[in-house]
Design a protein around this motif. Structure first.
Motif, PDB file in Angstrom:
ATOM      1  N   GLY A 129       0.787  -1.235   0.000  1.00  0.00           N
ATOM      2  CA  GLY A 129       0.000   0.000   0.000  1.00  0.00           C
ATOM      3  C   GLY A 129       0.816   1.281   0.000  1.00  0.00           C
ATOM      4  O   GLY A 129       0.251   2.373   0.049  1.00  0.00           O
ATOM      5  N   ARG A 130       2.140   1.153  -0.026  1.00  0.00           N
ATOM      6  CA  ARG A 130       2.984   2.353  -0.052  1.00  0.00           C
ATOM      7  C   ARG A 130       3.001   2.931  -1.465  1.00  0.00           C
ATOM      8  O   ARG A 130       2.909   2.196  -2.443  1.00  0.00           O
ATOM      9  N   PHE A 131       3.139   4.263  -1.546  1.00  0.00           N
ATOM     10  CA  PHE A 131       3.304   4.888  -2.848  1.00  0.00           C
ATOM     11  C   PHE A 131       4.679   4.514  -3.392  1.00  0.00           C
ATOM     12  O   PHE A 131       5.646   4.389  -2.632  1.00  0.00           O
ATOM     13  N   LEU A 132       4.767   4.351  -4.703  1.00  0.00           N
ATOM     14  CA  LEU A 132       6.043   4.093  -5.380  1.00  0.00           C
ATOM     15  C   LEU A 132       6.411   5.346  -6.143  1.00  0.00           C
ATOM     16  O   LEU A 132       5.621   5.820  -6.974  1.00  0.00           O
ATOM     17  N   GLY A 133       7.589   5.928  -5.859  1.00  0.00           N
ATOM     18  CA  GLY A 133       7.881   7.192  -6.521  1.00  0.00           C
ATOM     19  C   GLY A 133       9.338   7.512  -6.747  1.00  0.00           C
ATOM     20  O   GLY A 133      10.239   6.961  -6.115  1.00  0.00           O
ATOM     21  N   HIS A 134       9.517   8.427  -7.684  1.00  0.00           N
ATOM     22  CA  HIS A 134      10.799   9.089  -7.902  1.00  0.00           C
ATOM     23  C   HIS A 134      10.714  10.342  -7.047  1.00  0.00           C
ATOM     24  O   HIS A 134       9.774  11.130  -7.190  1.00  0.00           O
ATOM     25  N   VAL A 135      11.681  10.538  -6.159  1.00  0.00           N
ATOM     26  CA  VAL A 135      11.601  11.609  -5.168  1.00  0.00           C
ATOM     27  C   VAL A 135      12.678  12.663  -5.438  1.00  0.00           C
ATOM     28  O   VAL A 135      13.843  12.323  -5.646  1.00  0.00           O
TER      29      VAL A 135
END
Length: 185
Positions: A129-135
């Protein structure tokens, strides 16, 4: 007589060459529509983009890190860095667990208390359920890449669908060659 014929698309060799003030704008080819006798109106055709109309998917202040591949925002959202794997298992397998604290300190100093911008990948969330992202930190730092470049995280080593995989592999190889971070054993 039709004073408003269908305007032609301009290119470098077409009518734009005769009228130097009619240049393509941001990769978009303008259309010129004749109006009255000498007045011209420039219309811009939008270019289709794969990104939504906004420039980012999520923005927030980082309040905590979990390992070297997850951050928690003030709003409670958890973000898992795309293409980044926590090196804890790697370090434990190689008898280098003591190097983990140095890596965690670097990660905390890099992001905690700062506002980050997140761009989602092809999948928005992982199984947990965690967001997957380029930060990103402003325009200065791509956090996912910075952790790998400094040798404090490991890139995913399986075929993946993330955009920056080849960059991350190159950064990790350079960090290994230079003996950066966890590679300095």
């Amino acid at each position: 007589q039709n004073l408003n014929p269908e305007p032609p698309l301009l290119d470098d060799a077409g009518p734009a060459a005769k009228e130097p003030d009619q240049k393509p704008v941001g990769g978009v080819k303008p259309k010129v529509k004749e109006k009255a006798k000498s007045e011209a109106v420039v219309k811009v055709q939008p270019v289709k983009s794969e990104r939504p109309s906004k420039l980012y998917d999520l923005r927030g202040k980082v309040i905590q890190v979990e390992g070297l591949d997850i951050i928690i925002l003030a709003t409670g959202e958890k973000i898992k860095y795309i293409g980044v794997r926590n090196p804890a298992a790697f370090l434990a397998q190689n008898g280098l667990s003591h190097r983990l604290k140095e890596a965690l300190n670097f990660h905390e100093k890099l992001v905690v208390g700062k506002t980050v911008t997140v761009l989602f990948g092809k999948r928005k969330r992982d199984r947990e359920g965690r967001f997957l992202g380029h930060v990103f930190l402003g325009q200065e730092s791509f956090v996912n890449a910075e952790l790998i470049r400094k040798g404090y995280a490991v890139t995913e080593d399986y075929p993946s669908d993330f955009e920056y995989q080849s960059l991350f592999i190159r950064l990790q190889r350079k960090a290994q060659e230079k003996g950066e971070g966890i590679w300095s054993y």
